[in-house]
Design a protein around this motif. Structure first.
Motif, PDB file in Angstrom:
ATOM      1  N   ARG A  20      55.357  30.305 -74.343  1.00 16.35           N
ATOM      2  CA  ARG A  20      56.255  29.451 -73.575  1.00 16.35           C
ATOM      3  C   ARG A  20      56.491  28.185 -74.397  1.00 16.35           C
ATOM      4  NH1 ARG A  20      56.044  31.549 -68.299  1.00 16.35           N
ATOM      5  NH2 ARG A  20      54.462  33.191 -68.165  1.00 16.35           N
ATOM      6  N   LEU A  21      57.717  27.980 -74.826  1.00 16.76           N
ATOM      7  CA  LEU A  21      58.033  26.915 -75.779  1.00 16.76           C
ATOM      8  C   LEU A  21      58.958  25.880 -75.145  1.00 16.76           C
ATOM      9  CD1 LEU A  21      58.881  29.195 -78.857  1.00 16.76           C
ATOM     10  CD2 LEU A  21      56.637  28.358 -78.139  1.00 16.76           C
ATOM     11  N   GLU A  22      58.566  24.621 -75.245  1.00 15.02           N
ATOM     12  CA  GLU A  22      59.428  23.530 -74.790  1.00 15.02           C
ATOM     13  C   GLU A  22      60.389  23.167 -75.921  1.00 15.02           C
ATOM     14  OE1 GLU A  22      58.325  19.508 -72.569  1.00 15.02           O
ATOM     15  OE2 GLU A  22      58.034  19.334 -74.738  1.00 15.02           O
ATOM     16  N   TRP A  23      61.679  23.200 -75.608  1.00 12.71           N
ATOM     17  CA  TRP A  23      62.667  22.956 -76.655  1.00 12.71           C
ATOM     18  C   TRP A  23      63.268  21.563 -76.556  1.00 12.71           C
ATOM     19  CZ3 TRP A  23      64.772  23.806 -81.142  1.00 12.71           C
ATOM     20  CH2 TRP A  23      66.021  23.279 -81.407  1.00 12.71           C
ATOM     21  N   LYS A  24      63.185  20.840 -77.670  1.00  6.97           N
ATOM     22  CA  LYS A  24      63.964  19.633 -77.924  1.00  6.97           C
ATOM     23  C   LYS A  24      64.394  19.711 -79.378  1.00  6.97           C
ATOM     24  CE  LYS A  24      61.573  16.423 -74.780  1.00  6.97           C
ATOM     25  NZ  LYS A  24      60.727  15.194 -74.720  1.00  6.97           N
ATOM     26  N   PRO A  25      65.512  19.129 -79.755  1.00  5.54           N
ATOM     27  CA  PRO A  25      65.894  19.136 -81.173  1.00  5.54           C
ATOM     28  C   PRO A  25      64.764  18.586 -82.040  1.00  5.54           C
ATOM     29  CG  PRO A  25      67.706  18.323 -79.826  1.00  5.54           C
ATOM     30  CD  PRO A  25      66.531  18.463 -78.911  1.00  5.54           C
ATOM     31  N   GLY A  26      64.438  19.326 -83.101  1.00  9.14           N
ATOM     32  CA  GLY A  26      63.360  18.909 -83.985  1.00  9.14           C
ATOM     33  C   GLY A  26      61.981  19.278 -83.490  1.00  9.14           C
ATOM     34  N   ALA A  27      61.877  20.230 -82.569  1.00 10.77           N
ATOM     35  CA  ALA A  27      60.573  20.646 -82.043  1.00 10.77           C
ATOM     36  C   ALA A  27      59.640  21.044 -83.178  1.00 10.77           C
ATOM     37  CB  ALA A  27      60.752  21.806 -81.068  1.00 10.77           C
ATOM     38  N   ASP A  28      58.386  20.557 -83.121  1.00 14.09           N
ATOM     39  CA  ASP A  28      57.437  20.779 -84.215  1.00 14.09           C
ATOM     40  C   ASP A  28      57.057  22.241 -84.398  1.00 14.09           C
ATOM     41  OD1 ASP A  28      57.497  18.129 -84.748  1.00 14.09           O
ATOM     42  OD2 ASP A  28      55.536  17.647 -83.920  1.00 14.09           O
ATOM     43  N   TRP A  29      57.143  23.039 -83.325  1.00 14.32           N
ATOM     44  CA  TRP A  29      56.776  24.449 -83.457  1.00 14.32           C
ATOM     45  C   TRP A  29      57.885  25.268 -84.134  1.00 14.32           C
ATOM     46  CZ3 TRP A  29      60.673  26.932 -81.194  1.00 14.32           C
ATOM     47  CH2 TRP A  29      61.304  26.350 -80.090  1.00 14.32           C
ATOM     48  N   ALA A  30      59.059  24.679 -84.342  1.00 13.77           N
ATOM     49  CA  ALA A  30      60.193  25.423 -84.899  1.00 13.77           C
ATOM     50  C   ALA A  30      60.104  25.619 -86.403  1.00 13.77           C
ATOM     51  CB  ALA A  30      61.499  24.709 -84.550  1.00 13.77           C
ATOM     52  N   GLY A  31      59.004  25.186 -87.051  1.00  8.68           N
ATOM     53  CA  GLY A  31      58.833  25.368 -88.487  1.00  8.68           C
ATOM     54  C   GLY A  31      58.039  26.616 -88.805  1.00  8.68           C
ATOM     55  N   SER A  32      56.992  26.454 -89.591  1.00  9.54           N
ATOM     56  CA  SER A  32      56.198  27.610 -90.028  1.00  9.54           C
ATOM     57  C   SER A  32      55.487  28.294 -88.867  1.00  9.54           C
ATOM     58  CB  SER A  32      55.171  27.164 -91.074  1.00  9.54           C
ATOM     59  OG  SER A  32      54.307  26.165 -90.545  1.00  9.54           O
ATOM     60  N   ALA A  33      55.149  27.542 -87.825  1.00 11.78           N
ATOM     61  CA  ALA A  33      54.466  28.140 -86.674  1.00 11.78           C
ATOM     62  C   ALA A  33      55.333  29.194 -85.998  1.00 11.78           C
ATOM     63  CB  ALA A  33      54.080  27.062 -85.669  1.00 11.78           C
ATOM     64  N   GLU A  35      57.069  31.466 -87.304  1.00 11.99           N
ATOM     65  CA  GLU A  35      56.857  32.768 -87.932  1.00 11.99           C
ATOM     66  C   GLU A  35      55.650  33.475 -87.316  1.00 11.99           C
ATOM     67  OE1 GLU A  35      58.795  34.372 -90.175  1.00 11.99           O
ATOM     68  OE2 GLU A  35      60.190  32.730 -89.786  1.00 11.99           O
ATOM     69  N   GLU A  36      54.570  32.729 -87.059  1.00 11.68           N
ATOM     70  CA  GLU A  36      53.393  33.313 -86.403  1.00 11.68           C
ATOM     71  C   GLU A  36      53.726  33.746 -84.984  1.00 11.68           C
ATOM     72  OE1 GLU A  36      49.411  31.482 -87.143  1.00 11.68           O
ATOM     73  OE2 GLU A  36      50.646  29.821 -87.874  1.00 11.68           O
ATOM     74  N   ILE A  37      54.498  32.931 -84.289  1.00  9.03           N
ATOM     75  CA  ILE A  37      54.887  33.259 -82.921  1.00  9.03           C
ATOM     76  C   ILE A  37      55.690  34.552 -82.890  1.00  9.03           C
ATOM     77  CG2 ILE A  37      56.342  32.516 -80.999  1.00  9.03           C
ATOM     78  CD1 ILE A  37      55.564  29.623 -81.759  1.00  9.03           C
ATOM     79  N   ILE A  38      56.674  34.655 -83.775  1.00  7.23           N
ATOM     80  CA  ILE A  38      57.531  35.836 -83.817  1.00  7.23           C
ATOM     81  C   ILE A  38      56.723  37.099 -84.110  1.00  7.23           C
ATOM     82  CG2 ILE A  38      59.360  36.967 -85.156  1.00  7.23           C
ATOM     83  CD1 ILE A  38      60.630  34.174 -85.465  1.00  7.23           C
ATOM     84  N   LYS A 246      46.764  25.775 -87.772  1.00  6.10           N
ATOM     85  CA  LYS A 246      47.596  26.964 -87.629  1.00  6.10           C
ATOM     86  C   LYS A 246      47.302  27.592 -86.275  1.00  6.10           C
ATOM     87  CE  LYS A 246      48.216  28.195 -92.482  1.00  6.10           C
ATOM     88  NZ  LYS A 246      48.122  29.284 -93.482  1.00  6.10           N
ATOM     89  N   LEU A 247      48.244  28.360 -85.792  1.00  5.82           N
ATOM     90  CA  LEU A 247      48.056  28.989 -84.486  1.00  5.82           C
ATOM     91  C   LEU A 247      46.793  29.845 -84.440  1.00  5.82           C
ATOM     92  CD1 LEU A 247      51.662  30.048 -83.432  1.00  5.82           C
ATOM     93  CD2 LEU A 247      50.144  28.507 -82.208  1.00  5.82           C
ATOM     94  N   GLU A 248      46.543  30.579 -85.515  1.00  9.32           N
ATOM     95  CA  GLU A 248      45.399  31.489 -85.501  1.00  9.32           C
ATOM     96  C   GLU A 248      44.077  30.751 -85.380  1.00  9.32           C
ATOM     97  OE1 GLU A 248      45.021  31.947 -90.364  1.00  9.32           O
ATOM     98  OE2 GLU A 248      45.771  33.606 -89.150  1.00  9.32           O
ATOM     99  N   GLU A 249      44.047  29.469 -85.713  1.00  8.97           N
ATOM    100  CA  GLU A 249      42.824  28.690 -85.615  1.00  8.97           C
ATOM    101  C   GLU A 249      42.570  28.183 -84.191  1.00  8.97           C
ATOM    102  OE1 GLU A 249      43.427  26.862 -90.129  1.00  8.97           O
ATOM    103  OE2 GLU A 249      43.512  25.553 -88.365  1.00  8.97           O
ATOM    104  N   ILE A 250      43.551  28.308 -83.335  1.00 13.33           N
ATOM    105  CA  ILE A 250      43.465  27.739 -81.992  1.00 13.33           C
ATOM    106  C   ILE A 250      42.938  28.739 -80.963  1.00 13.33           C
ATOM    107  CG2 ILE A 250      44.875  26.731 -80.122  1.00 13.33           C
ATOM    108  CD1 ILE A 250      46.691  25.598 -82.296  1.00 13.33           C
ATOM    109  N   TRP A 251      43.092  30.051 -81.257  1.00 11.93           N
ATOM    110  CA  TRP A 251      42.864  31.047 -80.203  1.00 11.93           C
ATOM    111  C   TRP A 251      41.439  31.095 -79.679  1.00 11.93           C
ATOM    112  CZ3 TRP A 251      47.235  31.125 -78.661  1.00 11.93           C
ATOM    113  CH2 TRP A 251      48.345  31.382 -79.442  1.00 11.93           C
ATOM    114  N   SER A 252      40.439  30.885 -80.509  1.00 11.49           N
ATOM    115  CA  SER A 252      39.062  31.001 -80.037  1.00 11.49           C
ATOM    116  C   SER A 252      38.797  30.014 -78.901  1.00 11.49           C
ATOM    117  CB  SER A 252      38.081  30.765 -81.187  1.00 11.49           C
ATOM    118  OG  SER A 252      38.297  29.481 -81.760  1.00 11.49           O
TER     119      SER A 252
END
Length: 370
Positions: A20-33, A35-38, A246-252
């Motif tokens: 679930r992604l909150e969208w605003k122009p320039g959202a920080d998750w819209a970069g390399s993260a 790719e992990e989400i997709i 990175k996202l993978e570091e957050i899951w635990s």
């Protein structure tokens, strides 16, 4: 129901998984993260907290062009931005193949002009071939009877999907939870099912129909526009920050966040069979009288699921229900194609395969036919 060899590395996240992604122009998750989400998402739900513009539609187009298998959902605040602003983008949105639904957010205290604007949006979206829905934000002190009438009106206007969520503040009325539960039950009896987008203060979900879509800190997460990761939109606890991790570091930390939601249920929501699905076309007895051993070996399992390939095997998914399968389990699932019989599957995978297929049948993931 999970088939894994010893020492098999299991995925940290459940399947299916919703971002679930909150969208605003320039959202920080819209970069390399992103790719992990997709790579890992089954659903990506984008909530535009600013007016729809060409930038967000362009992002959706890029996601739609990706080869990965996932579905998109778009939430837009209809009252704040105006119907005419949103209508400009309905045509481009209707051409997105991955877009599963367009949801218009409306307050439970909206006045008649605001309701009329949402009704016009629902009609325009449906005419364009989209699946329109509404998400009603329930304000503190809101009238349950008024909520019921609002939902009925918007249903008649074309809302194919209806959900509720709180604005964040608890409703002080002591009978609120009971009254809301009765309201939702009454609406369902009239053929208007309403889901909960998030947990409600004072409302304790018991039936599967009232299980929150956020799945109570299991099976989904919320990323705000600053890249901060929470178990859900309401949670104040930050589980990670994409500016440093990175996202993978957050899951635990995320998977053991049961204290973030009231009585967090760390189980995948199960789909229940409807009564008319309890008896198969060949005249087999009711579900409770069946067992793996009693299944006719000439029956053909028909898949009601999709398989999503993963590096550790596959995920078997129907809606928000899912199972994690090892490579061996994936091979078995691929034989469930409506052509192979139970006999042919048993011959290849042994007698235990009947138990898996029977379990899939009970969860509404497989249909058995002659």
């Amino acid at each position: 129901m999970k088939i894994f060899d010893r020492n098999q590395t299991l995925p940290l996240r459940p399947e299916p998984f919703v971002f679930r992604l909150e969208w605003k122009p320039g959202a920080d998750w819209a970069g390399s993260a992103l790719e992990e989400i997709i790579a890992e998402a089954h659903f990506i739900q984008l909530e535009a907290v600013q007016p729809l513009d060409e930038e967000v539609v362009d992002l959706l187009r890029k996601l739609d062009d990706r080869p990965e298998k996932f579905s998109l959902r778009l939430l837009s605040r209809a009252e704040d931005f105006g119907a005419e602003t949103i209508k400009k983008f309905i045509g481009p949105l209707s051409r997105l193949k991955k877009l599963d639904a367009v949801i218009f957010v409306i307050s439970s205290r909206s006045d008649e002009p605001a309701q009329a604007e949402v009704s016009s949006l629902l009609s325009a979206a449906a005419s364009a071939g989209l699946k329109p829905g509404i998400l009603v934000e329930l304000e503190p002190g809101a009238s349950v009877s008024g909520l019921e009438q609002l939902i009925k009106n918007l249903r008649l206007s074309g809302a194919m999907e209806i959900a509720l969520r709180p604005t964040g503040a608890a409703n002080p009325h002591p009978n609120f939870g009971k009254n809301l539960a009765n309201c939702l039950s009454h609406l369902k009896s009239e053929g208007i099912p309403v889901s909960l987008e998030e947990c409600f203060p004072g409302l304790e979900p018991g039936l599967s129909a009232l299980e929150p879509n956020c799945r109570r800190a299991f099976g989904s997460c919320y990323l705000d526009s600053q890249g901060r990761v929470r178990a859900c939109r309401q949670s104040r606890e930050i589980l990670g920050d994409l500016s440093r991790q990175k996202l993978e570091e957050i899951w635990s930390g995320y998977l053991f966040a049961e204290d973030l939601c009231s009585r967090a249920a760390l189980t995948v929501q199960s789909l229940k069979l409807e009564e008319n699905e309890a008896v198969e076309a060949n005249g087999v007895a009711e579900v409770e009288n069946l067992s793996p051993a009693s299944l006719d070996s000439s029956l053909r399992p028909v898949p009601l699921f999709i398989l999503k390939d993963k590096k550790w095997g596959a995920a078997l998914i129907k809606g928000l229900d899912g199972l994690v399968l090892s490579p061996k389990g994936e091979k078995l699932a691929r034989m469930i194609d409506g052509k192979n019989t139970l006999r042919s599957i048993r011959k290849k995978f042994g007698p235990r395969s009947a138990g898996l297929i029977y379990a899939l049948f009970l969860r509404g993931l497989v249909r058995l036919e002659k």
